[in-house]
Write an enzyme that holds these catalytic residues in place. Structure first.
Site, short mmCIF file in Angstrom:
data_model
loop_
_atom_site.label_atom_id
_atom_site.label_comp_id
_atom_site.label_asym_id
_atom_site.label_seq_id
_atom_site.Cartn_x
_atom_site.Cartn_y
_atom_site.Cartn_z
N ASN A 269 -0.76 -0.05 5.61
CA ASN A 269 -1.05 1.07 6.51
C ASN A 269 -2.35 1.71 6.03
OD1 ASN A 269 -1.13 3.41 7.99
ND2 ASN A 269 0.59 4.39 6.94
N LYS B 276 -4.02 4.01 7.41
CA LYS B 276 -4.12 5.42 7.81
C LYS B 276 -5.51 5.70 8.43
CE LYS B 276 -0.92 6.55 4.15
NZ LYS B 276 -0.23 7.62 3.46
N HIS C 211 6.03 7.47 11.20
CA HIS C 211 5.55 7.70 9.83
C HIS C 211 5.71 9.19 9.51
CE1 HIS C 211 2.88 8.07 6.39
NE2 HIS C 211 3.02 6.76 6.23
N GLU D 22 3.82 11.22 8.18
CA GLU D 22 2.64 12.05 8.52
C GLU D 22 2.64 12.38 10.01
OE1 GLU D 22 -0.23 9.44 6.69
OE2 GLU D 22 0.63 9.92 4.74
N GLU E 209 10.54 5.33 3.31
CA GLU E 209 9.41 5.94 2.62
C GLU E 209 9.77 7.37 2.24
OE1 GLU E 209 5.55 3.80 3.75
OE2 GLU E 209 5.86 5.38 5.20
N GLY F 256 1.64 8.60 -1.34
CA GLY F 256 0.32 9.05 -1.76
C GLY F 256 0.33 9.95 -2.99
N SER G 32 3.69 4.85 -2.76
CA SER G 32 2.97 4.57 -4.02
C SER G 32 3.35 3.22 -4.62
CB SER G 32 3.17 5.70 -5.03
OG SER G 32 2.66 6.92 -4.51
C1 PEP Z 1 2.38 5.11 3.49
O1 PEP Z 1 1.80 6.11 3.86
O2 PEP Z 1 2.99 4.41 4.31
C2 PEP Z 1 2.38 4.80 2.06
C3 PEP Z 1 3.36 4.09 1.59
O3 PEP Z 1 1.34 5.31 1.33
P1 PEP Z 1 1.06 5.12 -0.26
O4 PEP Z 1 1.33 3.67 -0.58
O5 PEP Z 1 -0.35 5.49 -0.45
O6 PEP Z 1 2.02 6.02 -0.95
#
Ligand code: PEP
Length: 256
Positions: free
Chosen positions: A6, A8, A94, A96, A166, A172, A212
């Site tokens: 992803n 983003k 997601h 966000e 997630e 992040g 992460s």
């Molecule tokens: C995401 O936003 O789907 C995600 C997993 O981000 P990150 O790997 O940067 O935590």
């Protein structure tokens, strides 16, 4: 196993296309066995990224879509438009989108249904905040997101649905769920999917971990029995890191 990136709101057309070419090349050089890859760039890069991925087997996904088929929705993009741009997958719900754009479980369910009607595989994201986990509500929240997001949506085959767990506190932040925390929630989600559909369907649905995931922790997370891959944010912006995660997946599959 599925490893999906992803991107983003990162990369522009030129850098996104280059990243896609680098991923396609690194994937070809790696022995990834049956590990499938997908990347989800920003809308403006979907077509050039799709061109750069041609013949690589890396699937193309979008990060969102609107639930309506078309019409007066300025600034929005429909499922059919994504298909016409070469997408096979779409990230929906997601955290966000939930947090910054107010998407509700009902909105997300409408998007999941519309994605399926257009032949897209939804990557339905679910996960609790830190406050919800600390309050002991993680499973209740995730259950609401899974049941709410999938309500009355039919699927022909397990490959038509991907769920990404997630935890919001891990996205992040550099914090990850422990492999045990991830597996416990994945098994819980699989049980919910079995309840909504059936056991055979649930056992074959890919449930990805996101939050992460990096090359250094991917092996521990991906080797959990109910973790079927990863949704990768930050580490998907570097072809070597992204493919290094996929290599861990391939090594785990080779041992299974
Ligand atoms: C995401 O936003 O789907 C995600 C997993 O981000 P990150 O790997 O940067 O935590």
């Amino acid at each position: 196993m599925l490893i999906a990136g992803n991107w983003k709101m990162n990369t522009d057309v030129a850098s996104g296309t280059k990243l896609a070419s680098d991923i396609a090349k690194a994937a070809a050089d790696a022995d990834l066995g049956s590990v499938a890859l997908a990347v989800c760039p920003p809308y403006v890069s979907l077509m050039p990224v799709g061109d750069a991925l041609k013949g690589s087997g890396v699937a193309l996904g979008a990060q969102n879509m609107h639930q309506e088929d078309g019409g007066a929705f300025t600034g929005e993009v429909s499922a059919a438009m994504l298909v016409s741009a070469g997408c096979t997958h779409v990230v929906l719900g997601h955290s966000e989108r939930r947090q910054y754009f107010g998407e509700s479980n009902h909105d997300i369910q409408q998007k999941v249904a519309r994605a399926r009607q257009n032949g897209l595989v939804p990557i339905l994201c679910v996960g609790e905040t830190k406050a919800e986990r600390d309050a002991g509500d993680a499973k209740t929240v995730v259950e609401g997101q899974v049941r709410g997001g999938l309500a009355d949506v039919p699927f022909d085959a397990p490959g038509d649905l991907v769920i990404a767990y997630e935890p919001v506190w891990a996205i992040g932040t550099g914090d990850t769920a422990t492999p045990e925390q991830a597996n416990e929630m994945h098994a819980f989600i699989r049980g919910l999917v079995a309840d909504l559909y059936d056991k055979a369907f649930a056992s074959d649905v890919h449930i990805l971990y996101g939050g992460s995931m990096k090359p250094h922790n991917a092996e521990d997370l991906l080797s959990q029995p109910d973790v079927d891959g990863g949704l990768i944010g930050g580490a998907s912006l570097d072809a070597d890191s992204f493919i290094a995660i996929a290599r861990h997946g391939a090594a785990i599959e080779a041992k299974a």
